[in-house]
Write a protein that holds these residues in place. Structure first.
Motif, PDB file in Angstrom:
ATOM      1  N   PRO A  40      40.736  32.403  36.133  1.00 28.61           N
ATOM      2  CA  PRO A  40      40.516  32.728  37.547  1.00 28.61           C
ATOM      3  C   PRO A  40      41.089  31.709  38.530  1.00 28.61           C
ATOM      4  O   PRO A  40      41.594  32.084  39.576  1.00 28.61           O
ATOM      5  CB  PRO A  40      38.995  32.794  37.662  1.00 28.61           C
ATOM      6  N   ASP A  41      41.037  30.426  38.181  1.00 34.54           N
ATOM      7  CA  ASP A  41      41.519  29.394  39.101  1.00 34.54           C
ATOM      8  C   ASP A  41      42.865  28.809  38.703  1.00 34.54           C
ATOM      9  O   ASP A  41      43.310  27.827  39.282  1.00 34.54           O
ATOM     10  CB  ASP A  41      40.473  28.278  39.208  1.00 34.54           C
ATOM     11  N   ASP A  42      43.531  29.425  37.700  1.00 35.35           N
ATOM     12  CA  ASP A  42      44.818  28.907  37.234  1.00 35.35           C
ATOM     13  C   ASP A  42      45.706  30.047  36.739  1.00 35.35           C
ATOM     14  O   ASP A  42      45.805  30.294  35.547  1.00 35.35           O
ATOM     15  CB  ASP A  42      44.601  27.888  36.115  1.00 35.35           C
ATOM     16  N   PRO A  43      46.373  30.772  37.650  1.00 38.05           N
ATOM     17  CA  PRO A  43      47.221  31.891  37.247  1.00 38.05           C
ATOM     18  C   PRO A  43      48.336  31.520  36.268  1.00 38.05           C
ATOM     19  O   PRO A  43      48.859  32.377  35.570  1.00 38.05           O
ATOM     20  CB  PRO A  43      47.803  32.398  38.573  1.00 38.05           C
ATOM     21  N   ALA A  44      48.689  30.228  36.175  1.00 36.45           N
ATOM     22  CA  ALA A  44      49.726  29.808  35.230  1.00 36.45           C
ATOM     23  C   ALA A  44      49.217  29.844  33.789  1.00 36.45           C
ATOM     24  O   ALA A  44      50.010  29.917  32.854  1.00 36.45           O
ATOM     25  CB  ALA A  44      50.222  28.402  35.576  1.00 36.45           C
ATOM     26  N   ASP A  45      47.909  29.806  33.584  1.00 34.92           N
ATOM     27  CA  ASP A  45      47.298  29.901  32.255  1.00 34.92           C
ATOM     28  C   ASP A  45      47.032  31.385  32.012  1.00 34.92           C
ATOM     29  O   ASP A  45      45.964  31.895  32.331  1.00 34.92           O
ATOM     30  CB  ASP A  45      46.004  29.076  32.213  1.00 34.92           C
ATOM     31  N   ASN A  46      48.048  32.074  31.464  1.00 39.09           N
ATOM     32  CA  ASN A  46      47.970  33.533  31.403  1.00 39.09           C
ATOM     33  C   ASN A  46      48.302  34.083  30.032  1.00 39.09           C
ATOM     34  O   ASN A  46      48.865  33.388  29.189  1.00 39.09           O
ATOM     35  CB  ASN A  46      48.869  34.146  32.471  1.00 39.09           C
ATOM     36  N   TRP A  47      47.976  35.355  29.810  1.00 35.21           N
ATOM     37  CA  TRP A  47      48.146  36.016  28.520  1.00 35.21           C
ATOM     38  C   TRP A  47      48.086  37.526  28.724  1.00 35.21           C
ATOM     39  O   TRP A  47      47.710  38.010  29.786  1.00 35.21           O
ATOM     40  CB  TRP A  47      47.050  35.570  27.547  1.00 35.21           C
ATOM     41  N   TRP A  48      48.423  38.270  27.691  1.00 35.66           N
ATOM     42  CA  TRP A  48      48.348  39.729  27.664  1.00 35.66           C
ATOM     43  C   TRP A  48      47.300  40.134  26.637  1.00 35.66           C
ATOM     44  O   TRP A  48      47.150  39.471  25.608  1.00 35.66           O
ATOM     45  CB  TRP A  48      49.705  40.323  27.290  1.00 35.66           C
ATOM     46  N   PHE A  49      46.587  41.228  26.907  1.00 36.51           N
ATOM     47  CA  PHE A  49      45.517  41.660  26.013  1.00 36.51           C
ATOM     48  C   PHE A  49      45.284  43.162  26.162  1.00 36.51           C
ATOM     49  O   PHE A  49      45.688  43.766  27.156  1.00 36.51           O
ATOM     50  CB  PHE A  49      44.231  40.879  26.301  1.00 36.51           C
ATOM     51  N   THR A  50      44.633  43.733  25.177  1.00 33.31           N
ATOM     52  CA  THR A  50      44.329  45.163  25.213  1.00 33.31           C
ATOM     53  C   THR A  50      43.146  45.418  26.143  1.00 33.31           C
ATOM     54  O   THR A  50      42.265  44.573  26.287  1.00 33.31           O
ATOM     55  CB  THR A  50      43.982  45.686  23.804  1.00 33.31           C
ATOM     56  N   PRO A  51      43.097  46.597  26.774  1.00 32.17           N
ATOM     57  CA  PRO A  51      41.933  46.938  27.588  1.00 32.17           C
ATOM     58  C   PRO A  51      40.667  46.957  26.732  1.00 32.17           C
ATOM     59  O   PRO A  51      40.716  47.245  25.539  1.00 32.17           O
ATOM     60  CB  PRO A  51      42.247  48.349  28.091  1.00 32.17           C
ATOM     61  N   GLY A  52      39.550  46.681  27.370  1.00 33.38           N
ATOM     62  CA  GLY A  52      38.271  46.738  26.670  1.00 33.38           C
ATOM     63  C   GLY A  52      37.324  45.682  27.175  1.00 33.38           C
ATOM     64  O   GLY A  52      37.667  44.875  28.027  1.00 33.38           O
ATOM     65  N   GLY A  53      36.112  45.703  26.636  1.00 32.30           N
ATOM     66  CA  GLY A  53      35.115  44.736  27.046  1.00 32.30           C
ATOM     67  C   GLY A  53      33.802  44.957  26.347  1.00 32.30           C
ATOM     68  O   GLY A  53      33.703  45.745  25.399  1.00 32.30           O
ATOM     69  N   GLY A  54      32.792  44.272  26.842  1.00 29.34           N
ATOM     70  CA  GLY A  54      31.485  44.267  26.211  1.00 29.34           C
ATOM     71  C   GLY A  54      30.684  45.533  26.427  1.00 29.34           C
ATOM     72  O   GLY A  54      30.830  46.220  27.440  1.00 29.34           O
ATOM     73  N   LEU A  55      29.836  45.809  25.439  1.00 33.61           N
ATOM     74  CA  LEU A  55      28.934  46.947  25.529  1.00 33.61           C
ATOM     75  C   LEU A  55      27.892  46.690  26.608  1.00 33.61           C
ATOM     76  O   LEU A  55      27.475  45.553  26.827  1.00 33.61           O
ATOM     77  CB  LEU A  55      28.223  47.178  24.193  1.00 33.61           C
TER      78      LEU A  55
END
Length: 174
Positions: A40-55
């Motif tokens: 959230p406070d460092d856009p340079a620390d980034n990655w790609w991931f699949t959609p999804g999340g917690g139940l």
């Protein structure tokens, strides 16, 4: 993407692990949809991931997969398939450690336009967009992608179809 808070009565952390449903969403051209996230406070620390999340609450993993997909992408016209992979992971994000038990569901769609209309406040600060990737593009990518073996897993999926039972991926501890 982690949810920012756990609502009263939620059972998202049974056994100390956050239960997560993720979606390996493929379009008619066999491209996979990935979200672009960052600290959230460092856009340079980034990655790609699949959609999804917690139940949430008493929902099933299938229900969570479809809900998260709709919230993060606006895509609701999907055919949810089997669980492809399972993975345990632990990573720092937004000032805390997340320990997760992730199940990856195969899904197909013809709807390729994305609009993230249901993001949490934390997700609004940490998700920069979405992109459809070909397997070839994913194989050649220099960006960080989770799970880390996604390009090879996708190639096997496209060549051989879904596994007879979910593959257990090596744990990833970041």
């Amino acid at each position: 993407m982690p949810a920012e808070t756990t609502q009263p009565g939620q059972n998202a952390y049974e056994g100390g692990l956050r239960k997560v449903a993720r979606v390996v969403l493929l379009d008619p051209e066999d491209r996979i949809l990935l979200l672009h996230g960052h600290e959230p406070d460092d856009p340079a620390d980034n990655w790609w991931f699949t959609p999804g999340g917690g139940l949430e609450g008493a929902e099933t993993r299938e229900q969570a997969a479809l809900r998260e997909l709709a919230e993060e992408t606006g895509i609701t016209d999907v055919e949810l398939g089997p669980v492809l992979w399972r993975r345990r992971c632990s990573f720092p994000f937004a000032g805390r450690r997340w320990d997760q038990d992730e199940w990856y569901y195969l899904a197909r769609t013809t709807q390729t336009a994305t609009v993230a209309t249901g993001l949490t406040e934390l997700e609004r600060r940490s998700v920069a967009g979405a992109r459809w990737w070909t397997c070839r593009e994913l194989t050649r990518a220099h960006e960080t992608v989770y799970p880390t073996r996604l390009a090879g897993l996708l190639r096997t999926l496209l060549d051989e179809g879904p596994p007879a039972s979910p593959l257990i991926l090596d744990p990833e501890i970041v």
